[in-house]
Design a protein around this motif. Structure first.
Motif, short mmCIF file in Angstrom:
data_model
loop_
_atom_site.label_atom_id
_atom_site.label_comp_id
_atom_site.label_asym_id
_atom_site.label_seq_id
_atom_site.Cartn_x
_atom_site.Cartn_y
_atom_site.Cartn_z
N THR A 1 1.67 9.03 9.75
CA THR A 1 2.08 10.26 9.06
C THR A 1 1.79 10.21 7.56
O THR A 1 2.24 11.07 6.83
CB THR A 1 3.58 10.52 9.27
OG1 THR A 1 4.31 9.40 8.74
CG2 THR A 1 3.91 10.69 10.74
N CYS A 2 1.08 9.19 7.11
CA CYS A 2 0.85 9.02 5.67
C CYS A 2 -0.64 8.89 5.38
O CYS A 2 -1.24 7.87 5.67
CB CYS A 2 1.62 7.81 5.14
SG CYS A 2 1.33 7.50 3.38
N GLY A 3 -1.20 9.94 4.81
CA GLY A 3 -2.63 9.93 4.52
C GLY A 3 -3.01 8.90 3.48
O GLY A 3 -4.08 8.28 3.56
N GLU A 4 -2.14 8.69 2.47
CA GLU A 4 -2.45 7.72 1.42
C GLU A 4 -2.57 6.31 2.00
O GLU A 4 -3.50 5.57 1.69
CB GLU A 4 -1.37 7.73 0.33
CG GLU A 4 -1.41 8.94 -0.57
CD GLU A 4 -0.53 10.08 -0.07
OE1 GLU A 4 -0.05 9.99 1.09
OE2 GLU A 4 -0.34 11.05 -0.82
N CYS A 5 -1.59 5.95 2.85
CA CYS A 5 -1.63 4.60 3.43
C CYS A 5 -2.80 4.46 4.41
O CYS A 5 -3.40 3.39 4.49
CB CYS A 5 -0.30 4.28 4.12
SG CYS A 5 1.00 3.83 2.95
N ALA A 6 -3.09 5.54 5.14
CA ALA A 6 -4.22 5.46 6.07
C ALA A 6 -5.52 5.21 5.31
O ALA A 6 -6.36 4.41 5.72
CB ALA A 6 -4.31 6.75 6.89
N SER A 56 3.72 3.21 12.50
CA SER A 56 4.21 4.58 12.64
C SER A 56 4.22 5.28 11.28
O SER A 56 4.02 6.49 11.20
CB SER A 56 5.60 4.60 13.30
OG SER A 56 6.54 3.99 12.45
N HIS A 57 4.42 4.52 10.19
CA HIS A 57 4.33 5.13 8.86
C HIS A 57 2.90 5.62 8.59
O HIS A 57 2.71 6.74 8.09
CB HIS A 57 4.75 4.12 7.79
CG HIS A 57 4.52 4.59 6.39
ND1 HIS A 57 5.43 5.36 5.70
CD2 HIS A 57 3.45 4.45 5.55
CE1 HIS A 57 4.94 5.66 4.50
NE2 HIS A 57 3.73 5.10 4.38
N ILE A 58 1.94 4.81 8.94
CA ILE A 58 0.55 5.17 8.67
C ILE A 58 0.14 6.44 9.41
O ILE A 58 -0.65 7.25 8.90
CB ILE A 58 -0.38 3.99 9.06
CG1 ILE A 58 -0.14 2.81 8.13
CG2 ILE A 58 -1.86 4.40 8.99
CD1 ILE A 58 -0.72 1.50 8.63
N ASP A 101 -1.61 6.74 -4.57
CA ASP A 101 -0.79 5.69 -3.99
C ASP A 101 0.39 6.29 -3.24
O ASP A 101 1.02 7.24 -3.71
CB ASP A 101 -0.26 4.76 -5.10
CG ASP A 101 -1.36 3.94 -5.73
OD1 ASP A 101 -2.45 3.85 -5.12
OD2 ASP A 101 -1.14 3.40 -6.82
N CYS A 102 0.71 5.72 -2.11
CA CYS A 102 1.89 6.12 -1.36
C CYS A 102 3.14 5.78 -2.16
O CYS A 102 3.22 4.71 -2.75
CB CYS A 102 1.92 5.39 -0.02
SG CYS A 102 3.45 5.62 0.90
N PRO A 103 4.12 6.69 -2.20
CA PRO A 103 5.36 6.39 -2.94
C PRO A 103 6.20 5.29 -2.28
O PRO A 103 7.06 4.70 -2.93
CB PRO A 103 6.11 7.72 -2.95
CG PRO A 103 5.50 8.54 -1.86
CD PRO A 103 4.09 8.06 -1.68
#
Ligand SMILES: [Zn+2]
Lengths: 182, 212
Positions: free
Chosen positions: B36-41, B32-34, B4-6
């Motif tokens: 750079t965020c593998g968990e959210c992607a 834009s968060h996604i 899970d993304c923090p």
């Protein structure tokens, strides 16, 4: 912030009240598919189109009681849910077998497997069906409709906070079941 | 096991992002968060798979509309689409929908699941801009726009008959659920007395809808 669709619905309702039948068409266009999705994910197997139609007829007949502090779609979902429960009760009284017996779900999977070639969709549905009824309803309203917790709470008869908890518990379960190879 | 993304707040908004339900600024921020965020992607891909698994065939709008009650105008007046408030609402909706559409289109190449149909479905029922634009001035053409499929929903729609959420209730649970819906039922029944205060086309006092 959530994109606000309410002004558009309110304007269309006002136009329909003014006698513009095209406004009704546009309202149906905006919400019919979401209602069909809601019926299907609530376990309705037959006559979904009829259920969607009944929901709109009932909504338009009582549109004067619609409060704009609620999203129109949320209100439509509550009307449809009532119709689904009514239909289910009528079917039970007529002795139509709608109870889920042991093995019923497995048969449903088999029938669907024959229809749907998409293995990913099957895997996802099995995972979602393993959730509790409340978790499943909250999770699907959030994921398939992108609804706010406050609106979900109105449909499922719970609180915003409880719905948030249900969603995240459901998400955790789904990830445990299919997350590894998603 | 997926992690899970923090950033819990952003993660919580992912389903709304996936359906294009966020206001444009938040839609852009989550996007834009996604990036750079593998968990959210990964979670977003999972959410889109769920949405796809429960999608249904388009509903035949024209049949439904044909069965609706008609409403006679209460009084003659300025046509609604000529009223200033209506024009503002239509313009705003067009802008917002346009921005959201751009974001969704930009989002497409990052996904590997053939999801463009989902996003267009997500836009069609909620993206009021399209219908509104085609209706000012009023034309008969809009009636057929999303009624293109005459396929009855039951036919070939993979989503039919899979959920068991309501049908697995016991009789007692069903009765109690019906009872709890009675108060909602109360708001469904017609109440002509309250008509005047029901609709507020400006939408100004509604849905501050902060999701966190
Ligand atoms: Zn993240």
């Amino acid at each position: 912030m959530i994109k606000d669709e309410r002004a558009v619905d309110a304007a269309l309702i006002a136009r329909w009240k003014g006698g513009d039948q095209l406004a009704a068409t546009m309202l149906v266009e905006r919400h019919a598919t979401a209602l069909a999705r809601f019926a299907a994910s609530s376990g309705v197997r037959e006559r979904v189109d009829e259920l969607v139609q009944d929901t709109f007829v009932r909504a338009f007949n009582s549109i004067d009681s619609f409060r704009a502090d609620s999203a129109l779609r949320t209100w439509l979902f509550t009307i449809m849910k009532r119709l689904i429960l009514d239909r289910m009760r009528a079917e039970r009284r007529q002795g139509v077998a709608v109870e889920l017996e042991e093995g019923h779900a497995v048969q449903a999977y088999d029938a669907l497997d024959a229809m749907v070639a998409d293995e990913t969709a099957q895997r996802v549905r099995r995972a979602v069906d393993s959730l509790s009824p409340m978790q499943r309803e909250v999770f699907l309203l959030r994921v398939t409709e992108g609804m706010a917790y406050g609106d979900i709470a109105k449909v499922v008869g719970s609180t915003e906070g409880a719905c948030r908890v249900h969603y995240h518990n459901a998400m955790r379960s789904i990830k445990e079941i299919i997350g590894d190879d998603a | 096991m997926m992690r899970d993304c923090p950033d819990g707040e952003t993660r919580d908004l992912l389903p709304l992002f996936a359906r294009g339900r966020l206001a444009p600024l938040d839609q852009a921020r989550v996007e834009s968060h996604i990036e750079t965020c593998g968990e959210c992607a990964a979670e977003l891909r999972l959410l889109r798979e769920v949405a796809r698994a429960y999608d249904v065939a388009p509903v035949d709008v024209s049949t439904i509309v044909a069965g609706l009650p008609t409403r006679r105008p209460a009084r003659a007046g300025v046509p609604f689409h000529r009223q200033p408030l209506w024009r503002v609402a239509a313009g705003l909706t067009l802008m917002i929908t346009g921005a959201a559409a751009v974001l969704l289109v930009r989002d497409q190449p990052a996904l590997d699941l053939g999801l463009s149909s989902i996003d267009s479905l997500a836009l069609a029922p909620t993206g009021g801009g399209k219908g509104l634009v085609s209706s000012v001035p009023v034309t008969g053409a809009a009636a057929g726009t999303t009624a293109a499929s005459t396929d009855p929903i039951g036919g070939g729609a993979p989503a039919m008959g899979f959920g068991v959420s309501l049908s697995d209730l016991t009789d007692a649970q069903l009765e109690s659920l019906l009872a709890s819906l009675e108060r909602i039922e109360g708001t469904v029944l017609p109440d002509p007395e309250t008509m005047a205060k029901v609709i507020n086309p400006s939408g100004s006092d509604q849905d501050t809808g902060r999701e966190s």
